[in-house]
Design a protein around this motif. Structure first.
Motif, PDB file in Angstrom:
ATOM      1  N   MET A   1      -7.375   8.605  -3.701  1.00  0.00           N
ATOM      2  CA  MET A   1      -7.163   7.224  -4.083  1.00  0.00           C
ATOM      3  C   MET A   1      -8.383   6.706  -4.836  1.00  0.00           C
ATOM      4  SD  MET A   1      -6.426   3.925  -1.679  1.00  0.00           S
ATOM      5  CE  MET A   1      -4.778   3.446  -2.045  1.00  0.00           C
ATOM      6  N   SER A   2      -8.162   5.958  -5.893  1.00  0.00           N
ATOM      7  CA  SER A   2      -9.242   5.375  -6.686  1.00  0.00           C
ATOM      8  C   SER A   2      -9.868   4.194  -5.961  1.00  0.00           C
ATOM      9  CB  SER A   2      -8.707   4.902  -8.040  1.00  0.00           C
ATOM     10  OG  SER A   2      -8.226   5.985  -8.786  1.00  0.00           O
ATOM     11  N   ASP A   3     -11.131   3.943  -6.272  1.00  0.00           N
ATOM     12  CA  ASP A   3     -11.867   2.841  -5.656  1.00  0.00           C
ATOM     13  C   ASP A   3     -11.733   1.599  -6.522  1.00  0.00           C
ATOM     14  OD1 ASP A   3     -13.536   1.251  -4.157  1.00  0.00           O
ATOM     15  OD2 ASP A   3     -15.382   2.205  -4.853  1.00  0.00           O
ATOM     16  N   TYR A   4     -10.652   0.849  -6.299  1.00  0.00           N
ATOM     17  CA  TYR A   4     -10.503  -0.446  -6.964  1.00  0.00           C
ATOM     18  C   TYR A   4      -9.670  -1.355  -6.088  1.00  0.00           C
ATOM     19  CZ  TYR A   4      -5.717   0.667  -8.458  1.00  0.00           C
ATOM     20  OH  TYR A   4      -4.373   0.973  -8.486  1.00  0.00           O
ATOM     21  N   GLN A   5      -9.841  -2.660  -6.336  1.00  0.00           N
ATOM     22  CA  GLN A   5      -9.079  -3.674  -5.629  1.00  0.00           C
ATOM     23  C   GLN A   5      -8.583  -4.675  -6.657  1.00  0.00           C
ATOM     24  OE1 GLN A   5     -12.280  -2.758  -4.566  1.00  0.00           O
ATOM     25  NE2 GLN A   5     -11.384  -1.365  -3.084  1.00  0.00           N
ATOM     26  N   ARG A   6      -7.459  -5.307  -6.367  1.00  0.00           N
ATOM     27  CA  ARG A   6      -6.856  -6.260  -7.290  1.00  0.00           C
ATOM     28  C   ARG A   6      -6.466  -7.508  -6.526  1.00  0.00           C
ATOM     29  NH1 ARG A   6      -1.589  -7.539  -9.187  1.00  0.00           N
ATOM     30  NH2 ARG A   6      -1.553  -7.952 -11.417  1.00  0.00           N
ATOM     31  N   ILE A   7      -6.808  -8.672  -7.082  1.00  0.00           N
ATOM     32  CA  ILE A   7      -6.322  -9.945  -6.562  1.00  0.00           C
ATOM     33  C   ILE A   7      -5.823 -10.765  -7.740  1.00  0.00           C
ATOM     34  CG2 ILE A   7      -7.855  -9.970  -4.554  1.00  0.00           C
ATOM     35  CD1 ILE A   7      -9.591 -12.035  -6.047  1.00  0.00           C
ATOM     36  N   GLU A   8      -5.048 -11.775  -7.465  1.00  0.00           N
ATOM     37  CA  GLU A   8      -4.582 -12.719  -8.484  1.00  0.00           C
ATOM     38  C   GLU A   8      -5.287 -14.047  -8.263  1.00  0.00           C
ATOM     39  OE1 GLU A   8      -2.475 -12.283 -11.041  1.00  0.00           O
ATOM     40  OE2 GLU A   8      -2.077 -10.184 -10.535  1.00  0.00           O
TER      41      GLU A   8
END
Length: 142
Positions: A1-8
């Motif tokens: 799994m890649s190390d990123y996070q997403r929020i809006e």
């Protein structure tokens, strides 16, 4: 799994609806501390919105953080030590250590003054900026 996070964070016209800040007693409408919502290590980011005529109401300075302000909508001004600088869509201002800063949305701004403040100091950032201090004995520059 890649190390990123997403929020809006939504469109700028909705930023005012968010109530936030670094600590509860200094939180306000139109402020969102994104590095409290994302696992940031070296870069801090806030999303900000002031309605026309609203101002920060305080100065502050950092001893080790460098900040980059990127203005997206509205018109306003920043107090930077002894200077007052006009800001609006597309204005980017880098502020170094020790420089006092404050900001306001002009009363005749066509809408909210919105901006990102990006901060870093070359090391891991604490959850609460521990190098900042408020300056309460100097009046606003406008």
């Amino acid at each position: 799994m890649s190390d990123y996070q997403r929020i809006e964070i939504g469109p700028t016209q909705d930023w005012r609806e968010h109530f936030g800040g670094f600590v509860p007693d200094r939180s306000r409408d139109g402020r969102r501390v994104l590095d409290h919502e994302l696992p940031m290590q070296f870069v801090g980011v806030t999303a900000n919105s002031l309605v026309p005529g609203e101002e920060a109401g305080y100065w502050h300075a950092h001893s080790s953080d460098e900040e980059l302000y990127i203005f997206l909508t509205g018109t306003g001004q920043m107090g930077l030590d002894d200077d007052v600088v006009d800001v609006g869509p597309g204005t980017a201002i880098r502020v170094g250590q020790g420089v006092m800063r404050t900001w306001r949305a002009l009363p005749d701004s066509p809408g909210p003054l919105t901006w990102f403040c990006i901060r870093g100091d070359g090391d891991a950032l604490p959850h609460l900026p521990d190098d900042a201090h408020r300056i309460t004995d100097i009046p606003m520059p406008w």
